[in-house]
Design a protein around this motif. Structure first.
Motif, PDB file in Angstrom:
ATOM      1  N   GLN A   1      19.767  17.987  63.682  1.00  0.00           N
ATOM      2  CA  GLN A   1      19.832  17.961  62.234  1.00  0.00           C
ATOM      3  C   GLN A   1      20.594  19.175  61.737  1.00  0.00           C
ATOM      4  OE1 GLN A   1      18.980  14.741  62.164  1.00  0.00           O
ATOM      5  NE2 GLN A   1      17.834  15.093  60.250  1.00  0.00           N
ATOM      6  N   VAL A   2      20.956  19.101  60.460  1.00  0.00           N
ATOM      7  CA  VAL A   2      21.754  20.147  59.851  1.00  0.00           C
ATOM      8  C   VAL A   2      21.079  20.640  58.578  1.00  0.00           C
ATOM      9  CG1 VAL A   2      23.976  20.740  58.836  1.00  0.00           C
ATOM     10  CG2 VAL A   2      23.871  19.184  60.794  1.00  0.00           C
ATOM     11  N   GLN A   3      21.062  21.944  58.412  1.00  0.00           N
ATOM     12  CA  GLN A   3      20.574  22.556  57.189  1.00  0.00           C
ATOM     13  C   GLN A   3      21.728  23.274  56.508  1.00  0.00           C
ATOM     14  OE1 GLN A   3      18.771  23.448  60.286  1.00  0.00           O
ATOM     15  NE2 GLN A   3      17.871  21.425  59.919  1.00  0.00           N
ATOM     16  N   LEU A   4      21.781  23.179  55.189  1.00  0.00           N
ATOM     17  CA  LEU A   4      22.841  23.789  54.414  1.00  0.00           C
ATOM     18  C   LEU A   4      22.257  24.828  53.473  1.00  0.00           C
ATOM     19  CD1 LEU A   4      24.877  20.596  53.440  1.00  0.00           C
ATOM     20  CD2 LEU A   4      25.169  22.070  55.436  1.00  0.00           C
ATOM     21  N   VAL A   5      22.880  25.991  53.438  1.00  0.00           N
ATOM     22  CA  VAL A   5      22.459  27.060  52.557  1.00  0.00           C
ATOM     23  C   VAL A   5      23.627  27.430  51.655  1.00  0.00           C
ATOM     24  CG1 VAL A   5      21.582  29.403  52.373  1.00  0.00           C
ATOM     25  CG2 VAL A   5      20.808  27.931  54.238  1.00  0.00           C
ATOM     26  N   GLU A   6      23.424  27.301  50.352  1.00  0.00           N
ATOM     27  CA  GLU A   6      24.452  27.574  49.369  1.00  0.00           C
ATOM     28  C   GLU A   6      24.221  28.922  48.704  1.00  0.00           C
ATOM     29  OE1 GLU A   6      25.099  23.001  47.782  1.00  0.00           O
ATOM     30  OE2 GLU A   6      23.439  24.224  47.022  1.00  0.00           O
ATOM     31  N   SER A   7      25.306  29.511  48.237  1.00  0.00           N
ATOM     32  CA  SER A   7      25.223  30.756  47.501  1.00  0.00           C
ATOM     33  C   SER A   7      26.450  30.892  46.605  1.00  0.00           C
ATOM     34  CB  SER A   7      25.130  31.959  48.449  1.00  0.00           C
ATOM     35  OG  SER A   7      26.292  32.069  49.244  1.00  0.00           O
ATOM     36  N   GLY A   8      26.349  31.764  45.616  1.00  0.00           N
ATOM     37  CA  GLY A   8      27.498  32.092  44.792  1.00  0.00           C
ATOM     38  C   GLY A   8      27.471  31.586  43.364  1.00  0.00           C
ATOM     39  N   GLY A   9      26.501  30.758  43.017  1.00  0.00           N
ATOM     40  CA  GLY A   9      26.422  30.273  41.653  1.00  0.00           C
ATOM     41  C   GLY A   9      26.011  31.376  40.697  1.00  0.00           C
ATOM     42  N   GLY A  10      26.173  31.099  39.412  1.00  0.00           N
ATOM     43  CA  GLY A  10      25.798  32.087  38.420  1.00  0.00           C
ATOM     44  C   GLY A  10      26.366  31.783  37.057  1.00  0.00           C
ATOM     45  N   LEU A  11      26.304  32.780  36.198  1.00  0.00           N
ATOM     46  CA  LEU A  11      26.778  32.678  34.823  1.00  0.00           C
ATOM     47  C   LEU A  11      28.033  33.524  34.653  1.00  0.00           C
ATOM     48  CD1 LEU A  11      26.420  31.900  31.813  1.00  0.00           C
ATOM     49  CD2 LEU A  11      24.940  33.911  31.606  1.00  0.00           C
ATOM     50  N   VAL A  12      29.093  32.910  34.149  1.00  0.00           N
ATOM     51  CA  VAL A  12      30.345  33.620  33.904  1.00  0.00           C
ATOM     52  C   VAL A  12      30.925  33.189  32.569  1.00  0.00           C
ATOM     53  CG1 VAL A  12      30.884  33.901  36.351  1.00  0.00           C
ATOM     54  CG2 VAL A  12      31.733  31.904  35.105  1.00  0.00           C
ATOM     55  N   GLN A  13      31.803  34.017  32.037  1.00  0.00           N
ATOM     56  CA  GLN A  13      32.509  33.674  30.817  1.00  0.00           C
ATOM     57  C   GLN A  13      33.724  32.813  31.125  1.00  0.00           C
ATOM     58  OE1 GLN A  13      33.456  37.364  28.808  1.00  0.00           O
ATOM     59  NE2 GLN A  13      31.448  37.457  27.841  1.00  0.00           N
ATOM     60  N   ALA A  14      34.147  32.038  30.143  1.00  0.00           N
ATOM     61  CA  ALA A  14      35.342  31.228  30.304  1.00  0.00           C
ATOM     62  C   ALA A  14      36.520  32.098  30.733  1.00  0.00           C
ATOM     63  CB  ALA A  14      35.668  30.498  29.005  1.00  0.00           C
ATOM     64  N   GLY A  15      37.277  31.594  31.691  1.00  0.00           N
ATOM     65  CA  GLY A  15      38.396  32.343  32.233  1.00  0.00           C
ATOM     66  C   GLY A  15      38.050  33.164  33.452  1.00  0.00           C
ATOM     67  N   GLY A  16      36.771  33.283  33.745  1.00  0.00           N
ATOM     68  CA  GLY A  16      36.333  34.049  34.886  1.00  0.00           C
ATOM     69  C   GLY A  16      36.393  33.262  36.173  1.00  0.00           C
ATOM     70  N   SER A  17      35.904  33.884  37.245  1.00  0.00           N
ATOM     71  CA  SER A  17      35.958  33.285  38.574  1.00  0.00           C
ATOM     72  C   SER A  17      34.620  33.392  39.281  1.00  0.00           C
ATOM     73  CB  SER A  17      37.031  33.977  39.428  1.00  0.00           C
ATOM     74  OG  SER A  17      38.319  33.854  38.865  1.00  0.00           O
ATOM     75  N   LEU A  18      34.385  32.447  40.167  1.00  0.00           N
ATOM     76  CA  LEU A  18      33.231  32.453  41.043  1.00  0.00           C
ATOM     77  C   LEU A  18      33.651  31.919  42.402  1.00  0.00           C
ATOM     78  CD1 LEU A  18      30.265  31.015  38.924  1.00  0.00           C
ATOM     79  CD2 LEU A  18      30.462  33.349  39.794  1.00  0.00           C
ATOM     80  N   ARG A  19      32.916  32.313  43.420  1.00  0.00           N
ATOM     81  CA  ARG A  19      33.133  31.777  44.751  1.00  0.00           C
ATOM     82  C   ARG A  19      31.824  31.226  45.283  1.00  0.00           C
ATOM     83  NH1 ARG A  19      32.870  33.145  50.291  1.00  0.00           N
ATOM     84  NH2 ARG A  19      31.783  35.094  49.725  1.00  0.00           N
TER      85      ARG A  19
END
Length: 120
Positions: free
Chosen positions: A1-19
Motif C-alpha cells: 500500500q501507499v501513503q501520501l503526505v502533503e505539505s505546503g498549503g497556506g494563505l497568500v495574497q493574490a500574485g504570491g506563490s506557494l509550493r
C-alpha cells in the motif's frame, strides 16, 4: 500500500506563490502517474496538473503558464510550484498517485488534502 503526505498549503495574497509537496511511502510499489487535483466549495474536483513516469505533463487551462509540476522518482515525491496565484485558485488541493503494488495490481491513492487560500 501507499501513503501520501502533503505539505505546503497556506494563505497568500493574490500574485504570491506557494509550493506544494507530496511524498509517497509504502512497502512494495512502483508509481506510474502523479498529480494534483483541487476542489473548491460548490465545484467539482478537477485535475490541476499531472505528470507521468516519463516526465510528460498536463495542466488545466486555468493554470497553464503559472503552475509547474515536477517529480523525483528516487524520492517518490511530486511538487507543484504555483506562481501568480489568484483568488480563483482557492481550493483544497489533493495529491494523487497511481501505483503498482507488489507487481500485482494497481490502485489510486489520495492525500488528505491541503487548503490553499488566496486573498484579494
Amino acid at each position: 500500500q501507499v501513503q501520501l503526505v502533503e505539505s505546503g498549503g497556506g494563505l497568500v495574497q493574490a500574485g504570491g506563490s506557494l509550493r506544494l509537496s507530496c511524498a509517497a511511502s509504502g512497502s512494495d510499489f512502483r508509481i506510474n502517474v502523479m498529480g494534483w487535483y483541487r476542489q473548491a466549495p460548490g465545484k467539482q474536483r478537477e485535475l490541476v496538473a499531472g505528470i507521468t513516469s516519463g516526465g510528460n505533463t498536463d495542466y488545466a487551462d486555468s493554470v497553464k503558464g503559472r503552475f509547474t509540476i515536477s517529480r523525483d522518482n528516487v524520492k517518490n515525491t511530486v511538487n507543484l510550484r504555483m506562481n501568480s496565484l489568484k483568488p480563483e485558485d482557492t481550493a483544497v488541493y489533493y495529491c494523487y498517485v497511481n501505483a503498482l503494488i507488489s507487481g500485482l495490481y494497481r490502485n489510486d491513492y489520495w492525500g488528505q488534502g491541503t487548503q490553499v487560500t488566496v486573498s484579494s
